[in-house]
Scaffold this active site. Structure first.
Site, PDB file in Angstrom:
ATOM      1  CG  ASN A   1      -4.321   3.301  -7.690  1.00  0.00           C
ATOM      2  OD1 ASN A   1      -3.660   3.722  -6.750  1.00  0.00           O
ATOM      3  ND2 ASN A   1      -4.139   2.107  -8.231  1.00  0.00           N
TER       4      ASN A   1
ATOM      5  CG  HIS B   1       4.382   0.097 -13.569  1.00  0.00           C
ATOM      6  ND1 HIS B   1       3.695  -0.409 -14.643  1.00  0.00           N
ATOM      7  CD2 HIS B   1       5.327  -0.817 -13.253  1.00  0.00           C
ATOM      8  CE1 HIS B   1       4.213  -1.588 -14.974  1.00  0.00           C
ATOM      9  NE2 HIS B   1       5.205  -1.860 -14.141  1.00  0.00           N
TER      10      HIS B   1
ATOM     11  CG  ASP C   1       5.123   1.107 -17.663  1.00  0.00           C
ATOM     12  OD1 ASP C   1       4.198   1.817 -17.228  1.00  0.00           O
ATOM     13  OD2 ASP C   1       4.969  -0.082 -18.011  1.00  0.00           O
TER      14      ASP C   1
HETATM   15  C1  GAR Z   1      -3.008  -0.813 -10.295  1.00  0.00           C
HETATM   16  O1  GAR Z   1      -2.302  -1.800  -9.604  1.00  0.00           O
HETATM   17  C2  GAR Z   1      -2.070  -0.006 -11.179  1.00  0.00           C
HETATM   18  O2  GAR Z   1      -0.796   0.185 -10.609  1.00  0.00           O
HETATM   19  C3  GAR Z   1      -1.985  -0.898 -12.381  1.00  0.00           C
HETATM   20  O3  GAR Z   1      -3.291  -1.333 -12.591  1.00  0.00           O
HETATM   21  C4  GAR Z   1      -3.958  -1.426 -11.316  1.00  0.00           C
HETATM   22  C5  GAR Z   1      -5.253  -0.668 -11.420  1.00  0.00           C
HETATM   23  O4  GAR Z   1      -6.032  -0.888 -10.273  1.00  0.00           O
HETATM   24  N1  GAR Z   1      -1.464  -0.181 -13.516  1.00  0.00           N
HETATM   25  C6  GAR Z   1      -0.693  -0.772 -14.425  1.00  0.00           C
HETATM   26  O5  GAR Z   1      -0.392  -1.945 -14.399  1.00  0.00           O
HETATM   27  C7  GAR Z   1      -0.195   0.178 -15.500  1.00  0.00           C
HETATM   28  N2  GAR Z   1       0.924  -0.405 -16.197  1.00  0.00           N
HETATM   29  P1  GAR Z   1      -7.264   0.062  -9.960  1.00  0.00           P
HETATM   30  O6  GAR Z   1      -8.151   0.082 -11.209  1.00  0.00           O
HETATM   31  O7  GAR Z   1      -7.953  -0.626  -8.817  1.00  0.00           O
HETATM   32  O8  GAR Z   1      -6.743   1.399  -9.611  1.00  0.00           O
END
Ligand code: GAR
Length: 230
Positions: free
Chosen positions: A19, A112, A153
């Site tokens: 992200n 999230h 959240d």
């Molecule tokens: C993503 O899916 C984000 O939505 C989630 O962690 C992942 C990070 O991926 N966040 C949560 O679960 C927060 N509660 P990334 O490091 O590849 O961006």
């Protein structure tokens, strides 16, 4: 002090940082924000390598065994040193200290991987979320972008994008489909919030065209653009 364009943005990330990458790659001709700092709680986080590749300053702020006051103090000092106006949490798995939430009220966003308020709260992160969605029998999931308050959240929702859950899904396939949509949604939600802040207003929900359900139903493929992008 009045905010000026582009807003200075910090991204907080604990993990791989896909992200963060989507935010770094988001190019507009008239940017409302620019990433000047990446903060991680983990030395080995992939997000730190992405920051280095992009030439963005990165700081590790360890959280283990430290109280919220001490942590909040270090974060505020670091953020102040990089002229940060807004913070985007991108897979940051720790609670943001109350002093930072207070100093950046309505200026911290989180993404999230489920449709809040369902499947949120402490312990609900990453694959835990997708396992819980599948166990519940829900037929829709999808990312939520929300403003951050003192609880995990819980803050006001800015944008959500429903993604169908298939009967054949595993936590991994569902995570992958939701993540594709996260990468499309987060930069746009960040734009919406930053433009609102620059107008001196309080961020509210991002308008989304009513037919976006149609784009994701049936095939399970993530659409390449949001309705209304032109
Ligand atoms: C993503 O899916 C984000 O939505 C989630 O962690 C992942 C990070 O991926 N966040 C949560 O679960 C927060 N509660 P990334 O490091 O590849 O961006």
């Amino acid at each position: 002090m009045a905010l000026t364009r582009p807003l200075g943005a910090a991204v907080f990330a604990s993990g791989g940082g896909s992200n963060l990458q989507a935010l770094l790659d988001h190019e507009t001709t008239d940017p409302s924000w620019r990433i000047g700092l990446v903060v991680s709680d983990r030395e080995g986080a992939g997000a730190l390598a992405r920051a280095a590749d992009a030439g963005v300053a990165a700081h590790v702020i360890a959280t283990k065994g430290r109280g919220a006051d001490e942590l909040g103090g270090e974060m505020l000092e670091t953020l102040g040193g990089h002229a940060v106006d807004v913070i985007f949490l991108a897979g940051y798995l720790k609670l943001v200290p109350p002093a930072v939430v207070a100093a950046y009220r309505n200026r911290i966003l989180n993404i999230h991987p489920a449709l809040l308020p369902a499947f949120g709260g402490k312990g609900m992160w990453g694959m835990h979320v997708h396992r819980a969605v599948l166990a519940s029998g829900a037929t829709l999931s999808g990312p939520t972008v929300h403003l951050v308050d003192e609880e995990y959240d819980r803050g006001p929702i800015v944008a959500q994008w429903p993604v169908p859950v298939h009967g054949t899904d595993t936590p991994e396939t569902l995570a992958q489909r939701v993540l594709q949509v996260e990468h499309l949604l987060y930069p746009r939600a960040a734009d919406h919030v930053c433009r609102t802040l620059l107008e001196g207003a309080r961020p509210g929900p991002m308008p989304m065209a009513g037919d976006y359900f149609a784009l994701v139903s049936g095939t399970g493929a993530a659409p390449q653009r949001l309705p209304g992008d032109g």
